[in-house]
Structures are given as C-alpha cells and as structure tokens.
Enzyme design. Structure first.
Site, PDB file in Angstrom:
ATOM      1  N   SER A 131       0.836  -1.199   0.000  1.00 46.17           N
ATOM      2  CA  SER A 131       0.000   0.000   0.000  1.00 46.17           C
ATOM      3  C   SER A 131       0.872   1.250   0.000  1.00 46.17           C
ATOM      4  O   SER A 131       1.590   1.525   0.957  1.00 46.17           O
ATOM      5  CB  SER A 131      -0.890  -0.001   1.238  1.00 46.17           C
ATOM      6  OG  SER A 131      -1.593   1.216   1.309  1.00 46.17           O
ATOM      7  N   HIS A 189      -1.088  -1.029  -4.434  1.00 47.86           N
ATOM      8  CA  HIS A 189      -2.396  -0.677  -3.871  1.00 47.86           C
ATOM      9  C   HIS A 189      -2.368   0.811  -3.530  1.00 47.86           C
ATOM     10  O   HIS A 189      -1.506   1.265  -2.768  1.00 47.86           O
ATOM     11  CB  HIS A 189      -2.677  -1.514  -2.616  1.00 47.86           C
ATOM     12  CG  HIS A 189      -4.043  -1.292  -2.044  1.00 47.86           C
ATOM     13  ND1 HIS A 189      -5.164  -1.956  -2.511  1.00 47.86           N
ATOM     14  CD2 HIS A 189      -4.476  -0.473  -1.053  1.00 47.86           C
ATOM     15  CE1 HIS A 189      -6.220  -1.560  -1.818  1.00 47.86           C
ATOM     16  NE2 HIS A 189      -5.828  -0.660  -0.939  1.00 47.86           N
ATOM     17  N   ASP A 229      -4.522   4.111  -2.210  1.00 47.98           N
ATOM     18  CA  ASP A 229      -5.727   4.600  -1.530  1.00 47.98           C
ATOM     19  C   ASP A 229      -5.975   6.054  -1.869  1.00 47.98           C
ATOM     20  O   ASP A 229      -5.108   6.905  -1.643  1.00 47.98           O
ATOM     21  CB  ASP A 229      -5.540   4.497  -0.008  1.00 47.98           C
ATOM     22  CG  ASP A 229      -5.491   3.059   0.456  1.00 47.98           C
ATOM     23  OD1 ASP A 229      -6.422   2.313   0.123  1.00 47.98           O
ATOM     24  OD2 ASP A 229      -4.528   2.673   1.150  1.00 47.98           O
ATOM     25  N   MET A 235      -8.328   9.086  -0.755  1.00 50.55           N
ATOM     26  CA  MET A 235      -9.255   9.478   0.308  1.00 50.55           C
ATOM     27  C   MET A 235      -9.608  10.951   0.178  1.00 50.55           C
ATOM     28  O   MET A 235      -8.766  11.762  -0.176  1.00 50.55           O
ATOM     29  CB  MET A 235      -8.608   9.270   1.670  1.00 50.55           C
ATOM     30  CG  MET A 235      -8.017   7.904   1.881  1.00 50.55           C
ATOM     31  SD  MET A 235      -7.200   7.827   3.479  1.00 50.55           S
ATOM     32  CE  MET A 235      -6.548   6.170   3.417  1.00 50.55           C
ATOM     33  N   HIS A 252      -8.033   2.060  -4.726  1.00 50.94           N
ATOM     34  CA  HIS A 252      -9.098   1.914  -3.731  1.00 50.94           C
ATOM     35  C   HIS A 252      -9.653   3.310  -3.428  1.00 50.94           C
ATOM     36  O   HIS A 252      -8.975   4.123  -2.800  1.00 50.94           O
ATOM     37  CB  HIS A 252      -8.481   1.256  -2.490  1.00 50.94           C
ATOM     38  CG  HIS A 252      -9.429   1.076  -1.354  1.00 50.94           C
ATOM     39  ND1 HIS A 252      -9.007   0.626  -0.128  1.00 50.94           N
ATOM     40  CD2 HIS A 252     -10.764   1.281  -1.239  1.00 50.94           C
ATOM     41  CE1 HIS A 252     -10.050   0.555   0.696  1.00 50.94           C
ATOM     42  NE2 HIS A 252     -11.121   0.954   0.041  1.00 50.94           N
ATOM     43  N   MET A 259     -11.732   5.687  -1.414  1.00 55.15           N
ATOM     44  CA  MET A 259     -12.468   5.900  -0.164  1.00 55.15           C
ATOM     45  C   MET A 259     -13.032   7.310  -0.238  1.00 55.15           C
ATOM     46  O   MET A 259     -12.602   8.216   0.461  1.00 55.15           O
ATOM     47  CB  MET A 259     -11.536   5.773   1.030  1.00 55.15           C
ATOM     48  CG  MET A 259     -10.812   4.463   1.100  1.00 55.15           C
ATOM     49  SD  MET A 259      -9.913   4.339   2.655  1.00 55.15           S
ATOM     50  CE  MET A 259      -8.734   3.085   2.238  1.00 55.15           C
ATOM     51  N   MET A 271     -12.162  -4.527   4.520  1.00 55.99           N
ATOM     52  CA  MET A 271     -11.385  -3.664   5.395  1.00 55.99           C
ATOM     53  C   MET A 271     -11.213  -4.373   6.733  1.00 55.99           C
ATOM     54  O   MET A 271     -12.198  -4.686   7.402  1.00 55.99           O
ATOM     55  CB  MET A 271     -12.102  -2.321   5.610  1.00 55.99           C
ATOM     56  CG  MET A 271     -12.223  -1.451   4.360  1.00 55.99           C
ATOM     57  SD  MET A 271     -10.635  -1.106   3.568  1.00 55.99           S
ATOM     58  CE  MET A 271      -9.754  -0.227   4.863  1.00 55.99           C
ATOM     59  N   ASP A 273      -7.415  -5.656   3.462  1.00 57.64           N
ATOM     60  CA  ASP A 273      -6.734  -4.374   3.545  1.00 57.64           C
ATOM     61  C   ASP A 273      -6.736  -3.865   4.983  1.00 57.64           C
ATOM     62  O   ASP A 273      -7.777  -3.504   5.513  1.00 57.64           O
ATOM     63  CB  ASP A 273      -7.437  -3.372   2.630  1.00 57.64           C
ATOM     64  CG  ASP A 273      -6.731  -2.027   2.550  1.00 57.64           C
ATOM     65  OD1 ASP A 273      -5.663  -1.875   3.182  1.00 57.64           O
ATOM     66  OD2 ASP A 273      -7.246  -1.129   1.864  1.00 57.64           O
TER      67      ASP A 273
END
Length: 220
Positions: free
Chosen positions: A9, A34, A36, A38, A67, A69, A138, A176
C-alpha cells in the site's frame, strides 16, 4: 491453486522518496500497487489525488489497484481509467446504485472492486457478487494506516468465500489493513487471495525481503 498476491500500500511509502519506493516495489516480488484515494469526507483523512496517481502510474510496472475511499465515486470513474488504473474499487457504503457503478467501471476497461467497511455485512453482496471482480474487506476502520487488525475479519473472509462458491463467481478476496506475517497465513487459509500490506512493508528494515517472505508465507 492460483498464487496468492501481495499488494504493498503506497499510502505507507515515503512521499519524499516516492519514485525510490515505486522502483523498490517494481523490483520486488510484489504483484500489485495498492493506492488509496481518500477525500476527507467518506473517511477522516485526505491522502493523494490525481497528480500523484499519475506520477505513480508513469513509473509502476505492475497492476495498479486503486481503492477509492470517497463519496460519489461515479464522478471520477473515467478519470481513474485515464490515469492508468487496472482495478478500481469503490466502497459499498458510498454507492447508491452499486450495479450501475460496477458496469461503469467495466465499460472503461477496468476490473471492478467493492470494498466493505468492518461493520458492513457480506450478505449485502448477494445480488452483485457475479459482477464483482474483487472484494476488498477492510480489516481496520478505513482512513489511517498503521491500525491494528480486527479479528472478526477471518469470519468475514469465510462467509465471503462461501458466497462466491455458492454463486459460482470468480471474485478475488482482498484484505486491507493490519496485514503482517502474524496473520497472513490464517487469512489465506480462510480464503483470501490478495493481501494489502502498508506499514508492515514500508516501515521494515529490508522492504524487498519483507515482501518476499510475506509472499512465501501466503503461498506456503
């Protein structure tokens, strides 16, 4: 049995040396990046946006697993495709019309993922599992790296695996949050296919070696 995948990540990488860390993952035994995204609304943290993803995609030589979010992910599906995402995962909790969102992701040529927060039930995917390429469970509350692993995750992996088998789907199960050498094997035994590891990889002394041993453990 197909090989289990490791997805470091990037949220846990050193942002001042991002290219160095991307090169490390490229040369390591990791399978995916990976990433993220956000927005500070869906989760209480803000990570990075389009320019950083674009910079990562330029150097990454492996699958880019994004991913989201964020609230209202539909607005950005095409943007993330254009930036080079291979897999785009949206949160179940952020999608009013999940089926439509999944179709939109696929129509842009990406694989479609759905993430579930720790409190969200597996049974809610009953009607869409055959349209989902990857479910991201999650195993911490989303928003911040470095949290400790929620033990109920093992039950959820088993429930999800049972649903996938019952429906004859080919969905991958991704975990994750809080993944380490302490829980990797048990997660795979429960049915996990992809392990996301952030702090555990990037805060280690020898990152390529940590990835290598995690991958060996997951496939042992």
């Amino acid at each position: 049995m197909s090989s289990k995948l490791i997805a470091p990540s990037v949220l846990a990488a050193d942002f001042a040396n991002l290219q160095r860390d991307i090169d490390m993952v490229n040369k390591s035994e990791a399978d995916w990046f990976h990433i993220d995204i956000m927005d500070g609304v869906f989760v209480p943290n803000i990570s990075f946006g389009m320019p950083v993803l674009q910079a990562i995609a330029k150097h990454a030589k492996k699958t880019i697993d994004v991913h989201l979010m964020i609230v209202d992910p539909d607005r950005y599906i095409k943007t993330f495709a254009d930036l080079g995402s291979d897999i785009l995962t949206v949160h179940y909790e952020a999608c009013t019309h999940l089926h439509r969102t999944l179709q939109a992701i696929k129509s842009e040529g990406m694989k479609a993922g759905v993430a579930l927060n720790p409190h969200t039930s597996i049974s809610l995917l009953e009607d869409t599992i055959n349209d989902i390429d990857l479910v991201c469970l999650m195993s911490v509350n989303p928003g911040f790296g470095g949290q400790s692993f929620i033990e109920n995750t093992y039950n959820k992996v088993r429930q999800l695996k049972a649903l996938i088998e019952r429906k004859g789907a080919s969905t991958l199960i991704e975990i994750d949050g809080g993944v380490t050498n302490k829980n990797a094997k048990a997660l795979v035994e429960a049915g996990a296919d992809v392990l996301v590891a952030g702090s555990y990889v990037f805060k280690s002394e020898n990152q390529p070696e940590t990835i290598k041993s995690l991958k060996a453990l997951a496939n042992s």
